[in-house]
Design a protein around this motif. Structure first.
Motif, short mmCIF file in Angstrom:
data_model
loop_
_atom_site.label_atom_id
_atom_site.label_comp_id
_atom_site.label_asym_id
_atom_site.label_seq_id
_atom_site.Cartn_x
_atom_site.Cartn_y
_atom_site.Cartn_z
N VAL A 1 -3.93 -1.35 -24.40
CA VAL A 1 -3.33 -0.50 -23.37
C VAL A 1 -2.61 -1.37 -22.35
O VAL A 1 -3.13 -2.37 -21.88
CB VAL A 1 -4.41 0.33 -22.66
N ARG A 2 -1.42 -0.98 -22.03
CA ARG A 2 -0.65 -1.67 -20.99
C ARG A 2 -0.03 -0.63 -20.06
O ARG A 2 0.54 0.35 -20.51
CB ARG A 2 0.45 -2.54 -21.58
N LEU A 3 -0.16 -0.89 -18.78
CA LEU A 3 0.49 -0.08 -17.77
C LEU A 3 1.49 -0.95 -17.02
O LEU A 3 1.14 -2.06 -16.62
CB LEU A 3 -0.52 0.50 -16.78
N ALA A 4 2.69 -0.45 -16.83
CA ALA A 4 3.72 -1.23 -16.16
C ALA A 4 4.34 -0.41 -15.05
O ALA A 4 4.90 0.66 -15.30
CB ALA A 4 4.79 -1.67 -17.16
N GLU A 5 4.25 -0.92 -13.82
CA GLU A 5 4.86 -0.26 -12.68
C GLU A 5 6.26 -0.80 -12.45
O GLU A 5 6.55 -1.97 -12.73
CB GLU A 5 4.04 -0.49 -11.40
N SER A 6 7.10 0.05 -11.90
CA SER A 6 8.44 -0.36 -11.48
C SER A 6 8.88 0.54 -10.34
O SER A 6 8.26 1.57 -10.08
CB SER A 6 9.43 -0.28 -12.65
N GLY A 7 9.95 0.13 -9.67
CA GLY A 7 10.53 0.96 -8.63
C GLY A 7 10.23 0.53 -7.21
O GLY A 7 10.73 1.14 -6.27
N GLY A 8 9.40 -0.49 -7.05
CA GLY A 8 9.13 -0.96 -5.71
C GLY A 8 10.35 -1.63 -5.10
O GLY A 8 11.36 -1.86 -5.77
N GLY A 9 10.26 -1.95 -3.83
CA GLY A 9 11.36 -2.61 -3.15
C GLY A 9 11.19 -2.55 -1.65
O GLY A 9 10.11 -2.23 -1.16
N SER A 10 12.27 -2.87 -0.95
CA SER A 10 12.26 -2.88 0.51
C SER A 10 13.15 -1.76 1.02
O SER A 10 14.30 -1.64 0.58
CB SER A 10 12.77 -4.23 1.02
N VAL A 11 12.63 -0.98 1.93
CA VAL A 11 13.39 0.11 2.53
C VAL A 11 13.10 0.16 4.02
O VAL A 11 12.10 -0.40 4.48
CB VAL A 11 13.05 1.49 1.91
N GLN A 12 13.95 0.85 4.74
CA GLN A 12 13.70 1.06 6.16
C GLN A 12 12.83 2.31 6.33
O GLN A 12 12.78 3.18 5.46
CB GLN A 12 15.02 1.22 6.91
N ALA A 13 12.16 2.36 7.46
CA ALA A 13 11.34 3.52 7.77
C ALA A 13 12.17 4.79 7.65
O ALA A 13 13.33 4.83 8.08
CB ALA A 13 10.75 3.38 9.17
N GLY A 14 11.56 5.81 7.07
CA GLY A 14 12.26 7.07 6.83
C GLY A 14 12.90 7.15 5.46
O GLY A 14 13.34 8.23 5.04
N GLY A 15 12.97 6.03 4.76
CA GLY A 15 13.58 6.00 3.45
C GLY A 15 12.65 6.48 2.35
O GLY A 15 11.51 6.89 2.61
N SER A 16 13.15 6.40 1.13
CA SER A 16 12.40 6.89 -0.04
C SER A 16 12.42 5.85 -1.16
O SER A 16 13.34 5.05 -1.27
CB SER A 16 13.04 8.18 -0.57
N TYR B 1 -0.34 -0.01 -7.25
CA TYR B 1 -0.82 -0.13 -8.61
C TYR B 1 -0.99 1.25 -9.23
O TYR B 1 -1.44 2.18 -8.56
CB TYR B 1 -2.19 -0.82 -8.64
N CYS B 2 -0.68 1.35 -10.50
CA CYS B 2 -1.08 2.56 -11.21
C CYS B 2 -2.28 2.23 -12.08
O CYS B 2 -2.50 1.07 -12.46
CB CYS B 2 0.05 3.17 -12.02
N ALA B 3 -3.06 3.25 -12.36
CA ALA B 3 -4.28 3.09 -13.13
C ALA B 3 -4.50 4.33 -13.98
O ALA B 3 -4.06 5.43 -13.60
CB ALA B 3 -5.47 2.86 -12.20
N ALA B 4 -5.20 4.15 -15.08
CA ALA B 4 -5.46 5.27 -15.98
C ALA B 4 -6.93 5.30 -16.36
O ALA B 4 -7.56 4.25 -16.53
CB ALA B 4 -4.60 5.16 -17.24
N ALA B 5 -7.44 6.51 -16.47
CA ALA B 5 -8.85 6.72 -16.83
C ALA B 5 -8.92 7.77 -17.92
O ALA B 5 -8.42 8.87 -17.73
CB ALA B 5 -9.64 7.17 -15.61
N PRO B 6 -9.54 7.45 -19.06
CA PRO B 6 -9.66 8.44 -20.12
C PRO B 6 -10.50 9.65 -19.73
O PRO B 6 -10.27 10.75 -20.21
CB PRO B 6 -10.34 7.67 -21.25
N TYR B 7 -11.47 9.42 -18.85
CA TYR B 7 -12.30 10.50 -18.34
C TYR B 7 -12.39 10.32 -16.84
O TYR B 7 -12.60 9.22 -16.36
CB TYR B 7 -13.70 10.46 -18.98
N CYS B 8 -12.24 11.42 -16.13
CA CYS B 8 -12.05 11.27 -14.69
C CYS B 8 -12.60 12.47 -13.95
O CYS B 8 -12.36 13.61 -14.36
CB CYS B 8 -10.56 11.09 -14.43
#
Length: 124
Positions: free
Chosen positions: A2-17, A95-102
């Motif tokens: 199993v591999r989890l890969a995050e993306s989409g982070g970065g630097s933004v100003q307050a109020g941004g998305s 971080y993202c995380a996954a649990a088969p039972y939760c």
């Protein structure tokens, strides 16, 4: 494996998305949950948002409600975290995380699989 890969982070100003993505490979469980957590240096990792893979029920920490949205892609091997109205206090490694039972999607003890994280920095 199993591999989890995050993306989409970065630097933004307050109020941004920002929109974070978590892509899973080798993950064959159809149930359980996926969660987004964050951590800054010297602090405990905290649950930000979680989603049940079956049914799509979502959960948020209070500071994320009305600003963040967790969702699944159609193929359910990708989970997103849309973050709006970002504040400097949202700065952290996510971080993202996954649990088969939760049972408790915002509790890190539920999760067996973790990604490497993506940095989010919000400047004032």
């Amino acid at each position: 494996q199993v591999r989890l890969a995050e993306s989409g982070g970065g630097s933004v100003q307050a109020g941004g998305s920002l929109r974070l993505s978590c892509s899973a490979s080798g993950y064959t469980y159809s149930g359980g949950c996926v969660g987004w957590f964050r951590q800054t240096q010297g602090t405990e990792r905290e649950g930000v948002a979680g989603i049940y893979r079956r049914g799509g029920n979502t959960f948020y920490r209070d500071s994320a409600k009305d600003r963040f949205t967790i969702s699944q892609g159609n193929a359910k091997n990708t989970v997103y975290l849309q973050m709006n109205s970002l504040k400097p206090e949202d700065t952290a490694m996510y971080y993202c995380a996954a649990a088969p039972y939760c049972v408790s999607p915002l509790s890190q003890s539920e999760y067996s699989y973790w990604g490497q994280g993506t940095q989010v920095t919000v400047s004032s």
